[in-house]
Design a protein around this motif. Sequence first.
Motif, PDB file in Angstrom:
ATOM      1  N   PRO A  52     -10.437   1.715 -10.122  1.00 63.97           N
ATOM      2  CA  PRO A  52      -9.475   0.812 -10.765  1.00 63.97           C
ATOM      3  C   PRO A  52      -8.071   1.061 -10.240  1.00 63.97           C
ATOM      4  CG  PRO A  52     -10.214   2.507 -12.289  1.00 63.97           C
ATOM      5  CD  PRO A  52     -11.109   2.599 -11.103  1.00 63.97           C
ATOM      6  N   SER A  53      -7.330  -0.013 -10.027  1.00 65.41           N
ATOM      7  CA  SER A  53      -5.972   0.045  -9.482  1.00 65.41           C
ATOM      8  C   SER A  53      -4.961  -0.252 -10.577  1.00 65.41           C
ATOM      9  CB  SER A  53      -5.822  -0.954  -8.334  1.00 65.41           C
ATOM     10  OG  SER A  53      -4.479  -1.090  -7.961  1.00 65.41           O
ATOM     11  N   GLY A  54      -3.799   0.358 -10.442  1.00 65.82           N
ATOM     12  CA  GLY A  54      -2.735   0.080 -11.404  1.00 65.82           C
ATOM     13  C   GLY A  54      -2.217  -1.334 -11.295  1.00 65.82           C
ATOM     14  N   LEU A  55      -2.619  -2.038 -10.222  1.00 64.76           N
ATOM     15  CA  LEU A  55      -2.182  -3.418 -10.034  1.00 64.76           C
ATOM     16  C   LEU A  55      -3.104  -4.417 -10.727  1.00 64.76           C
ATOM     17  CD1 LEU A  55       0.111  -4.867  -8.419  1.00 64.76           C
ATOM     18  CD2 LEU A  55      -1.521  -5.116  -6.547  1.00 64.76           C
ATOM     19  N   ASP A  56      -4.312  -3.979 -11.130  1.00 67.05           N
ATOM     20  CA  ASP A  56      -5.305  -4.899 -11.683  1.00 67.05           C
ATOM     21  C   ASP A  56      -4.786  -5.711 -12.870  1.00 67.05           C
ATOM     22  OD1 ASP A  56      -7.057  -4.166  -9.750  1.00 67.05           O
ATOM     23  OD2 ASP A  56      -8.127  -2.697 -10.965  1.00 67.05           O
ATOM     24  N   PRO A  57      -4.107  -5.120 -13.858  1.00 62.46           N
ATOM     25  CA  PRO A  57      -3.658  -5.937 -15.006  1.00 62.46           C
ATOM     26  C   PRO A  57      -2.692  -7.053 -14.632  1.00 62.46           C
ATOM     27  CG  PRO A  57      -3.530  -3.594 -15.513  1.00 62.46           C
ATOM     28  CD  PRO A  57      -3.771  -3.703 -14.047  1.00 62.46           C
ATOM     29  N   ALA A  74       6.769 -10.220  -1.368  1.00 68.83           N
ATOM     30  CA  ALA A  74       6.216  -9.138  -2.172  1.00 68.83           C
ATOM     31  C   ALA A  74       7.311  -8.399  -2.931  1.00 68.83           C
ATOM     32  CB  ALA A  74       5.452  -8.169  -1.274  1.00 68.83           C
ATOM     33  N   VAL A  75       8.502  -8.293  -2.354  1.00 65.69           N
ATOM     34  CA  VAL A  75       9.613  -7.622  -3.040  1.00 65.69           C
ATOM     35  C   VAL A  75      10.003  -8.378  -4.298  1.00 65.69           C
ATOM     36  CG1 VAL A  75      12.008  -6.878  -2.808  1.00 65.69           C
ATOM     37  CG2 VAL A  75      10.431  -6.589  -0.895  1.00 65.69           C
ATOM     38  N   ARG A  76      10.045  -9.707  -4.199  1.00 66.79           N
ATOM     39  CA  ARG A  76      10.374 -10.515  -5.383  1.00 66.79           C
ATOM     40  C   ARG A  76       9.294 -10.369  -6.458  1.00 66.79           C
ATOM     41  NH1 ARG A  76      12.774 -15.541  -6.408  1.00 66.79           N
ATOM     42  NH2 ARG A  76      12.684 -15.874  -8.668  1.00 66.79           N
ATOM     43  N   LEU A  77       8.040 -10.384  -6.059  1.00 71.35           N
ATOM     44  CA  LEU A  77       6.957 -10.188  -7.031  1.00 71.35           C
ATOM     45  C   LEU A  77       7.016  -8.793  -7.640  1.00 71.35           C
ATOM     46  CD1 LEU A  77       4.056 -11.853  -5.015  1.00 71.35           C
ATOM     47  CD2 LEU A  77       5.156 -12.777  -7.067  1.00 71.35           C
ATOM     48  N   PHE A  78       7.393  -7.808  -6.824  1.00 74.15           N
ATOM     49  CA  PHE A  78       7.515  -6.440  -7.314  1.00 74.15           C
ATOM     50  C   PHE A  78       8.568  -6.345  -8.412  1.00 74.15           C
ATOM     51  CE2 PHE A  78       9.588  -2.217  -6.761  1.00 74.15           C
ATOM     52  CZ  PHE A  78       8.541  -1.440  -7.224  1.00 74.15           C
ATOM     53  N   GLU A  79       9.704  -7.015  -8.219  1.00 75.98           N
ATOM     54  CA  GLU A  79      10.754  -7.004  -9.239  1.00 75.98           C
ATOM     55  C   GLU A  79      10.270  -7.659 -10.531  1.00 75.98           C
ATOM     56  OE1 GLU A  79      13.938  -9.036  -7.400  1.00 75.98           O
ATOM     57  OE2 GLU A  79      14.495  -7.364  -6.051  1.00 75.98           O
ATOM     58  N   GLU A  80       9.463  -8.710 -10.442  1.00 83.35           N
ATOM     59  CA  GLU A  80       9.001  -9.416 -11.637  1.00 83.35           C
ATOM     60  C   GLU A  80       7.980  -8.597 -12.426  1.00 83.35           C
ATOM     61  OE1 GLU A  80       7.640 -13.281 -10.668  1.00 83.35           O
ATOM     62  OE2 GLU A  80       9.590 -13.979  -9.893  1.00 83.35           O
ATOM     63  N   ILE A  81       7.027  -7.969 -11.713  1.00 84.10           N
ATOM     64  CA  ILE A  81       6.009  -7.225 -12.472  1.00 84.10           C
ATOM     65  C   ILE A  81       6.543  -5.883 -12.957  1.00 84.10           C
ATOM     66  CG2 ILE A  81       4.109  -8.362 -11.284  1.00 84.10           C
ATOM     67  CD1 ILE A  81       3.782  -5.900  -9.557  1.00 84.10           C
ATOM     68  N   GLN A  82       7.649  -5.404 -12.351  1.00 84.30           N
ATOM     69  CA  GLN A  82       8.272  -4.205 -12.906  1.00 84.30           C
ATOM     70  C   GLN A  82       8.768  -4.464 -14.318  1.00 84.30           C
ATOM     71  OE1 GLN A  82      11.232  -2.961  -9.932  1.00 84.30           O
ATOM     72  NE2 GLN A  82      10.230  -0.953  -9.902  1.00 84.30           N
ATOM     73  N   LYS A  83       9.293  -5.649 -14.548  1.00 81.25           N
ATOM     74  CA  LYS A  83       9.752  -6.014 -15.888  1.00 81.25           C
ATOM     75  C   LYS A  83       8.598  -6.149 -16.864  1.00 81.25           C
ATOM     76  CE  LYS A  83      13.722  -8.518 -13.976  1.00 81.25           C
ATOM     77  NZ  LYS A  83      14.390  -9.843 -13.845  1.00 81.25           N
ATOM     78  N   ARG A  84       7.372  -6.303 -16.350  1.00 82.55           N
ATOM     79  CA  ARG A  84       6.193  -6.438 -17.189  1.00 82.55           C
ATOM     80  C   ARG A  84       5.448  -5.118 -17.363  1.00 82.55           C
ATOM     81  NH1 ARG A  84       3.993 -11.691 -17.800  1.00 82.55           N
ATOM     82  NH2 ARG A  84       5.470 -13.277 -17.111  1.00 82.55           N
ATOM     83  N   GLY A  85       6.019  -4.032 -16.823  1.00 82.13           N
ATOM     84  CA  GLY A  85       5.426  -2.723 -17.065  1.00 82.13           C
ATOM     85  C   GLY A  85       4.778  -2.070 -15.871  1.00 82.13           C
ATOM     86  N   TYR A  86       4.856  -2.635 -14.701  1.00 84.44           N
ATOM     87  CA  TYR A  86       4.246  -2.035 -13.520  1.00 84.44           C
ATOM     88  C   TYR A  86       5.067  -0.816 -13.097  1.00 84.44           C
ATOM     89  CZ  TYR A  86       2.444  -1.632  -8.746  1.00 84.44           C
ATOM     90  OH  TYR A  86       1.876  -1.176  -7.581  1.00 84.44           O
TER      91      TYR A  86
END
Length: 515
Positions: A52-57, A74-86
């Motif tokens: 299982p990967s930490g990216l799965d959720p 990918a950098v923009r997506l990274f910033e967005e999912i960081q706000k969601r708890g990644y």
Amino acid sequence: MIRPEVRAEMRRLVLREGWKIETVARRFHVHHSVVRRAISDDPAPECVPAAPSGLDPFKPYLLERLSAYPEMTAVRLFEEIQKRGYTRGVAQLRRWVFDVRAPRSKKAYLRVEMEPGDQAQVDWGSFGNMRCGATLRPLSAFAMVLSWSRVLFVDFSLDQKTETFLLMHRRALEYFGGVPRKILYDNLKSAVLHHIGTTVQFNPRLLALAGHYLFEPAAAPVRYPEAKGRVEGAIKFIRHSFFYGRSFRSFDDVRAQVAQWRDQVANDRIHATTRERPRERLLVEVPRLRALPARPFDTDAIVPAIVSKEARVRFDANSYSVPPAHVGKTVMIRVSDSVVRVFADSVEIARHNRCFDRRRAIEDRAHIEQITEKKGAGALAVTRKDRIANLAPEARMYLQEVARRRIGLESEIKKLQRLVTMYGETEVAGGIAKALAARTFGARYVRALIDQGRFARGLPEPPEPIVTGRADADAFDVTPHDLESYDALFDDQRKQTPSDDHDPDDPDPDDDTLF
């Protein structure tokens, strides 16, 4: 770990098609050791469920965003999912986005072969800025490539104006030793004014050049750089093979270095496409080029101007002196890349070296003397101040600082003018710049700084000028006579009148071999 289908393709290309391992590694953007493991005889490992990967959720959200915005990074997506708890890093996300995103389709191009003398391609390349005095000028490289032989002409300039563009054409055609039948351009304003569909309106000055050298100008399609791929590749080659990692002392140094690189590297290498040296292929192409006309095309810029009340004309943010008799008259300024000439009624009245700095006053001493003869000592004092202020960009600031202190400005200007007589304008300008940087003001400090620099270079202190107190005598320039001429005269006289009382049998009294 590579996917099974990739491993199977690697094995097929190496073991069946006979590809080299390094070639397969470059195709799949992997290390060659990965290919070696793929073609080993060990059976493929059984499919094991991935951990299982930490990216799965976050994958459903990422798929939704990529479906709506396929070009999102990918950098923009990274910033967005960081706000969601990644909480993991961006590298894992980049690998996942690379696998999920559909590969971009690549265009296929048909190579167009040219006949000798058929075509050349032209383009500009921007290479940052070059400092000229206190001014930053854009540094540009002009490139022209003969499409068949791949011979490259390249030269640098400080602008991309039409006159410079035409001058570079003249230099390139003279370098090739002939004129191709057609020259292909991008849609730059120096070549193409308007391009609507298949209708092209060329710059009239370029058409005049084409009519003089008898070639056909052609415009590449809009937003299609592949149409002139030879010169596009040449600009990239100039940037990476010549410009990167080099240092330059001046603009003239840039031109000298690129000329040497052009002749010894660019046109003397084995070309990757033709597998021949461009300079050797040029020997075959030159007979197919049209001969150069007897008279080169006039590329000078011609600008009308009105002589100001200071007996100056302005060009490119600089002022150039002219004889005061022409104040208020309309004159024509003819400018090349190195000389500024001023004409009145088709007669040249002034000539100056072109200055690429800005806000500088370029003077001819004869013109200034004509003004001072009419205006007297008051104008001479103003002229001295202007001369010192125009020595360097720091000189004007230096005089402003002197005026704010308890230093007589007029006396200081006279002392600095005396230093100019002793050391020259270049050394005094350097001394003033050092004094301004050290915040030490006064002609004696400037002289001390100049002497320090001269002593460090092994130069002596210059002799003091002889001052008589008479302006006409002090301004008189005396050229010392060559003393060797006196020695030659004395030798001739001694040969013509030999001594009568000297006995040839006696030894020579001046012969050092007796002692």
